[in-house]
Write a protein that holds these residues in place. Structure first.
Motif, short mmCIF file in Angstrom:
data_model
loop_
_atom_site.label_atom_id
_atom_site.label_comp_id
_atom_site.label_asym_id
_atom_site.label_seq_id
_atom_site.Cartn_x
_atom_site.Cartn_y
_atom_site.Cartn_z
N UNK A 225 0.76 -1.19 -0.09
CA UNK A 225 0.08 -0.02 0.09
C UNK A 225 0.97 1.24 0.02
N UNK A 226 0.66 2.19 -1.00
CA UNK A 226 1.42 3.38 -1.05
C UNK A 226 0.50 4.26 -0.26
N UNK A 227 1.30 5.49 0.55
CA UNK A 227 0.77 6.24 1.51
C UNK A 227 -0.65 7.06 0.77
N UNK A 228 -0.16 7.53 -0.53
CA UNK A 228 -1.50 8.45 -0.95
C UNK A 228 -2.70 7.39 -1.28
N UNK A 229 -2.64 6.10 -1.21
CA UNK A 229 -3.95 5.34 -1.40
C UNK A 229 -4.43 4.97 -0.25
N UNK A 230 -4.09 5.32 0.91
CA UNK A 230 -4.43 5.01 2.28
C UNK A 230 -6.29 5.50 2.08
N UNK A 231 -6.49 6.64 1.77
CA UNK A 231 -7.82 6.99 1.80
C UNK A 231 -9.05 6.19 1.00
#
Length: 524
Positions: A225-231
């Protein structure tokens, strides 16, 4: 596994304590947390895999692990036939008549394999945290940093899937996670080649996200999981029940506030949450809903408690309670004996059936374990179970009035406050809490240590059997002092002449501890 009470949920407890510790954390700390690389290793249909390893003939057959009237897990062959976890046995057999059922109520083999997995992972990285039998977190940040120093970013690629991306180039921002994905693949391969188990992995910047993303592709796959895909990941969750760390009781309170979805909790006023839950819990659960989790991976070491439990449709007589409790205690004392530590607290937990609250009505009582009972548990004596059963029934009567009808659906027995045996030579307890084999049960090495010393050198007031049970080094020390006839080891005769010399008084004081030791050797 029952997780009816939030107080019994390891995830909840660790998150709450970590929240308290990190209040007022600095910007530097936040930055370092965002650069962490956390793996979540989740073994595929764990109980079923263990049974297939024990009996390879089951590998290509539909297999279900049965506990009471439920299928607690099944292999993927069975799932292709429509069998699912927590399906009733009747429905499962109807879906798949050729389903092979294996009783899974004895957890011994699963527990042993679970610890082998954790030990294997810890041989690569010290920061490993268990979560149940089939899950482990790993903080591989330091491993990643070392590899980055030795690797050119242009040579890196992601191993496995990247959440919501078919392909992803590696750059400076995501290089750590790319290296983490390589390490995750290596860990999964090590588990398979060493133990024969397959599993999924999630790679992310924190424990919560690593756990959530691990199940995206199953079985035997991994996802980063890349950080900007958290939401996007958090919004994909179908409800608050899917957020680890938000338990049943908290969800019920949130539901009363009109909060059902993850989005509801994300947008709700923090001030209103604080009024309902208190500041620490309010911040924690809202952070979890946003995918924020700075709790560290904490190696637990040996378990802090050991327990056994059984659930059933109905137990409603005192005789049934005694029989079931005795079965659980027999199993638990055997495990405690193998563990080697000594328990000091005993807890009994029951769950009563009610129409309005069927699964979440546990009640517990606990008490200290008497010293003589604790020693019997440590030594593996069969006398421990009857003594513990007496304690259990006293606790049971404190929770229930057996003159009134009752309906139990679960019993749990637990040992806690576990303490290792003392290895100190000066500790009397350490001499008498060792395992107590008979002469015929002793190994040849133990027998040699007993007979290395001529017993004619042992003073007459020393019990030879007790002396034989002492560790060999303590035997040597005592024999040396007896041979030298040091005053500190002499027990004064009642008729010995009194002296007022300062030197004799000092010798007597110096020897008081040794004399206290010797009094335990006197034959009855």
């Amino acid at each position: 596994m029952d997780t009816d009470e939030e107080g019994d949920n390891d995830w909840d407890r660790s998150l709450e304590s970590d929240m308290l510790e990190t209040e007022g954390s600095s910007t530097d700390r936040v930055t370092s947390i965002s650069q962490r690389v956390i793996l979540h290793i989740d073994l595929d249909c764990f109980y079923a895999q263990v049974e297939m390893i024990r009996n390879p003939a089951l590998r290509n057959k539909p297999l279900g692990i049965q506990q009471k009237y439920l299928i607690v897990t099944c292999n993927y062959v069975a799932r292709e036939h429509g069998v699912n976890k927590l399906m009733s046995v009747t429905d499962a057999v109807e879906k798949c008549p050729q389903l092979v059922l294996v009783k899974g109520e004895d957890l011994t083999h699963y527990r042993e394999m679970s610890y082998k997995v954790t030990e294997l992972l810890m041989s690569y990285c010290p920061l490993v945290e268990r979560l149940g039998f089939d899950e482990n977190f790993m903080d591989v940040t330091e491993m990643v940093e070392r590899r980055l120093k030795e690797t050119c970013i242009s040579d890196l690629s992601f191993n496995g899937h990247v959440y919501k991306h078919e392909s992803m180039a590696v750059d400076e921002e995501n290089a750590r996670l790319a290296v983490g994905s390589v390490i995750a693949a290596e860990m999964r391969q090590a588990i398979f080649s060493t133990l024969g188990l397959t599993g999924c992995a999630g790679i992310a910047n924190n424990k919560l996200l690593a756990k959530l993303v691990a199940g995206t592709f199953k079985p035997n796959q991994q996802t980063t999981l890349l950080p900007y895909s958290t939401a996007e990941l958090m919004s994909s969750l179908t409800g608050l029940i899917k957020v680890p760390g938000i338990g049943y009781k908290t969800r019920e309170k949130l539901k009363a506030l009109g909060l059902v979805s993850v989005r509801d909790l994300q947008l709700y006023s923090l001030a209103d949450l604080v009024r309902e839950f208190g500041e620490v819990t309010a911040k924690r659960i809202q952070n979890l809903a946003c995918g924020i989790d700075d709790s560290p991976v904490t190696p637990a070491g040996p378990p802090q408690s050991l327990s056994d439990e059984d659930s059933f449709k109905k137990i409603s007589t005192l005789e049934e309670v005694q029989k079931k409790t005795e079965e659980l205690l027999t199993s638990l004392t055997e495990r405690m004996h193998k563990d080697g530590r000594r328990p000091h607290t005993f807890r009994l937990t029951i769950r009563q059936y009610t129409v309005t609250n069927r699964w979440f009505s546990r009640e517990s009582r606990q008490c200290p374990i008497p010293n003589h009972t604790g020693l019997k548990i440590t030594c593996g004596s069969s006398e421990a179970v009857p003594q513990l059963l007496g304690l259990s029934m006293k606790l049971f009567h404190k929770m229930l009035d057996t003159r009134e009808p009752f309906h139990l659906t679960l019993l749990n027995v637990c040992f806690s406050n576990l303490q290792a045996k003392s290895s100190s030579k000066s500790s009397i307890a350490s001499f008498f809490t060792q395992k107590c084999p008979t002469t015929t049960q002793m190994t040849s090495q133990q027998q040699v240590s007993m007979y290395d010393f001529p017993y004619f050198n042992v003073p007459a007031n020393v019990d030879p059997y007790v002396f034989s049970q002492l560790p060999a080094d303590v035997q040597r020390e005592l024999l040396t002092e007896w041979r030298q006839q040091k005053p500190v080891l002499k027990i004064p005769s009642k008729h010995s002449h009194k002296t007022s010399s300062t030197r004799d008084k000092k010798s007597a004081a110096k020897g008081s501890q040794c004399n206290n030791i010797l009094k335990y050797f006197k034959p009855n």
